[in-house]
Design an enzyme around this catalytic site. Sequence first.
Site, PDB file in Angstrom:
ATOM      1  N   CYS A   4       0.837  -1.202   0.000  1.00 48.83           N
ATOM      2  CA  CYS A   4       0.000   0.000   0.000  1.00 48.83           C
ATOM      3  C   CYS A   4       0.875   1.257   0.000  1.00 48.83           C
ATOM      4  O   CYS A   4       1.851   1.333   0.758  1.00 48.83           O
ATOM      5  CB  CYS A   4      -0.907   0.000   1.221  1.00 48.83           C
ATOM      6  SG  CYS A   4      -2.026   1.426   1.285  1.00 48.83           S
ATOM      7  N   CYS A  58       0.279   5.051   6.854  1.00 49.86           N
ATOM      8  CA  CYS A  58      -0.358   4.879   8.160  1.00 49.86           C
ATOM      9  C   CYS A  58       0.659   4.254   9.131  1.00 49.86           C
ATOM     10  O   CYS A  58       1.164   3.153   8.880  1.00 49.86           O
ATOM     11  CB  CYS A  58      -1.586   3.993   8.038  1.00 49.86           C
ATOM     12  SG  CYS A  58      -2.764   4.536   6.773  1.00 49.86           S
ATOM     13  N   CYS A  86       0.391   0.519  10.326  1.00 48.13           N
ATOM     14  CA  CYS A  86       0.032  -0.545   9.389  1.00 48.13           C
ATOM     15  C   CYS A  86       1.238  -1.250   8.783  1.00 48.13           C
ATOM     16  O   CYS A  86       2.083  -0.616   8.141  1.00 48.13           O
ATOM     17  CB  CYS A  86      -0.853   0.027   8.281  1.00 48.13           C
ATOM     18  SG  CYS A  86      -1.451  -1.249   7.146  1.00 48.13           S
ATOM     19  N   CYS A  94     -16.179  -9.836   5.657  1.00 45.63           N
ATOM     20  CA  CYS A  94     -15.593  -8.571   5.225  1.00 45.63           C
ATOM     21  C   CYS A  94     -14.336  -8.842   4.411  1.00 45.63           C
ATOM     22  O   CYS A  94     -13.483  -9.639   4.812  1.00 45.63           O
ATOM     23  CB  CYS A  94     -15.263  -7.695   6.428  1.00 45.63           C
ATOM     24  SG  CYS A  94     -14.750  -6.023   5.965  1.00 45.63           S
ATOM     25  N   CYS A 111     -19.286  -7.109   3.590  1.00 45.48           N
ATOM     26  CA  CYS A 111     -18.633  -5.846   3.914  1.00 45.48           C
ATOM     27  C   CYS A 111     -17.323  -5.765   3.138  1.00 45.48           C
ATOM     28  O   CYS A 111     -16.690  -6.791   2.867  1.00 45.48           O
ATOM     29  CB  CYS A 111     -18.364  -5.770   5.422  1.00 45.48           C
ATOM     30  SG  CYS A 111     -17.501  -4.269   5.955  1.00 45.48           S
ATOM     31  N   CYS A 160     -19.616   1.308   8.386  1.00 45.36           N
ATOM     32  CA  CYS A 160     -18.836   0.705   9.461  1.00 45.36           C
ATOM     33  C   CYS A 160     -17.634   1.622   9.682  1.00 45.36           C
ATOM     34  O   CYS A 160     -16.753   1.713   8.823  1.00 45.36           O
ATOM     35  CB  CYS A 160     -18.387  -0.702   9.067  1.00 45.36           C
ATOM     36  SG  CYS A 160     -17.317  -1.517  10.288  1.00 45.36           S
ATOM     37  N   ARG A 187     -18.143  -3.128  17.782  1.00 47.72           N
ATOM     38  CA  ARG A 187     -17.336  -4.310  17.494  1.00 47.72           C
ATOM     39  C   ARG A 187     -16.016  -4.289  18.266  1.00 47.72           C
ATOM     40  O   ARG A 187     -15.222  -3.353  18.148  1.00 47.72           O
ATOM     41  CB  ARG A 187     -17.069  -4.405  15.987  1.00 47.72           C
ATOM     42  CG  ARG A 187     -18.362  -4.445  15.174  1.00 47.72           C
ATOM     43  CD  ARG A 187     -18.128  -4.750  13.701  1.00 47.72           C
ATOM     44  NE  ARG A 187     -19.362  -4.601  12.952  1.00 47.72           N
ATOM     45  CZ  ARG A 187     -20.327  -5.521  12.878  1.00 47.72           C
ATOM     46  NH1 ARG A 187     -20.169  -6.683  13.479  1.00 47.72           N
ATOM     47  NH2 ARG A 187     -21.428  -5.298  12.188  1.00 47.72           N
TER      48      ARG A 187
END
Length: 328
Positions: free
Chosen positions: A56, A60, A63, A100, A132, A192, A264
């Site tokens: 990616c 972040c 991550c 998901c 999802c 979400c 969640r």
Amino acid sequence: MTSTAIRNNWTLEEIQAIYDQPLLDLVYQAATIHREYHSAREIQVCTLLSIKTGGCPEDCSYCGQAARYHTDIKVQALLPTETVIAHAQKAKDNGSTRFCMAAAWREVRDNRDFDRVIDMVKGVNELGMEVCCTLGMLTEEQAVRLQEAGLHAYNHNLDTSEQYYKEIISTRNFDNRINTINNVRKAGITVCSGGIIGLGETHRDRISMLLTLATMPKHPESVPINALARVKGTPLEDNPKVDAWDMVRMIATARIVMPASTVRLTAGRIEMTESEQAWCFMAGANSIFTGERQTLLVTPNPGVSEDMQMLQHLGLQPMPNKKEVTAC
């Protein structure tokens, strides 16, 4: 009958006062409100699968899938559609009612990979599960395509407060997050959206993040509360473990200000005892992610058998499949 009204006009000071209550008072209030809107014995069991891993371009700080960090996570191209459908079927067989699919993309692009994701959404939807996706930023037109394919929910976490966001991510801004959530809403897909604690933020940042969610015109139907999963090779690898009582406090506050949402208990469960997770359920959490791979995306997570044993110990039960109940 519910006596607690759903509000969208919370102030920071009101949420701060809720958050700062003595812990047992806070949990009691949250547990009481939880029982007005939800079955206290039911936990929605969900499965999260990484359909495209690593590489990616975002930065972040938490991550391990960011290409710029040197982690042990292996880059994996987009999985074949039939492989994803097989994982979804196994998840359903193991008691999951929501599946998901996550792709480590900065944003959705209108190409053959997105066409394949559309096919995956259609396939999982045909299994009778809530579908999802979390695919990064997307336009309203892309959201409409996902909705037409049968997507039930789109995950796009705020991560942290607007004020602290730039300390964690520099390759996009907080408004990009809000824009994607708005595009999802316009397309008629449920939202979400939650965040992560343990990023180095203050308690005020946590409250500010909840304020953003709780003052949206419509609350997110799903609010994940994550504890930082520390990944070796990322800038936050040496952050301290999140205190379980901080998770309880966040979950309870989220439950009080967004009473109808599903809250969640997400990342970080691998470092929590069964007793600590029980406190989270008492505070209003009514969903977990599990899976036969014992991973949540690319970090460790309890497995199916362990989770089912925990639910049995606590007198809890997996939430029935709403789509199948409605059909009956």
